[in-house]
Design an enzyme around this catalytic site. Sequence first.
Site, PDB file in Angstrom:
ATOM      1  N   PRO A 123      31.252  36.773  74.313  1.00 30.90           N
ATOM      2  CA  PRO A 123      30.691  36.522  72.977  1.00 30.90           C
ATOM      3  C   PRO A 123      30.797  35.094  72.449  1.00 30.90           C
ATOM      4  O   PRO A 123      31.495  34.825  71.471  1.00 30.90           O
ATOM      5  CB  PRO A 123      31.469  37.502  72.104  1.00 30.90           C
ATOM      6  N   CYS A 124      30.055  34.188  73.052  1.00 32.19           N
ATOM      7  CA  CYS A 124      30.054  32.805  72.578  1.00 32.19           C
ATOM      8  C   CYS A 124      29.412  32.671  71.202  1.00 32.19           C
ATOM      9  O   CYS A 124      29.627  31.671  70.511  1.00 32.19           O
ATOM     10  CB  CYS A 124      29.385  31.882  73.584  1.00 32.19           C
TER      11      CYS A 124
END
Length: 157
Positions: A123-124
């Site tokens: 989850p950047c």
Amino acid sequence: MDGLFLYDTEIGRIAIGENGGAIALLRLPGEEVPGTVVQHETELLRKAAEQLREYLRGERKMFDLPLAPEGTVFQKAVWSALQEIPYGQTRSYGEIAAQIGRPKACRAVGMANHCNPIPIFIPCHRVVGADGSLTGYAGGLECKRTLLDLERRYGAR
């Protein structure tokens, strides 16, 4: 790639790729899909697409998939730290840099985020500027805003 398939989702058409029995690629809407790979859907890709759809409907907060992102040791350390950011929360580039023991490597953390081959699953989108502002995202800032809003909306459930 052992398998690559395009899926229509709530955020648009995405591509998911598998290599060696693990998810190795996710391309967001508007991103280039490797053109030399023939589409081939596998059981793992179907599972990944279903988990992604559940996430986008607010029904899933954690993914249960084998992931195999290719990158440098530093990038993999950053990507590992990203996976520790809880659903519905954000961290700054500086916080991630400190977490991996490289407090002055904020820009390098940003570059590792940019190179993340498996966004959403890694989850950047949960990484923001030090002031909380939205910063670059492969799928565009609107996609990043959509994902963060989704997590805020369903986070309390």
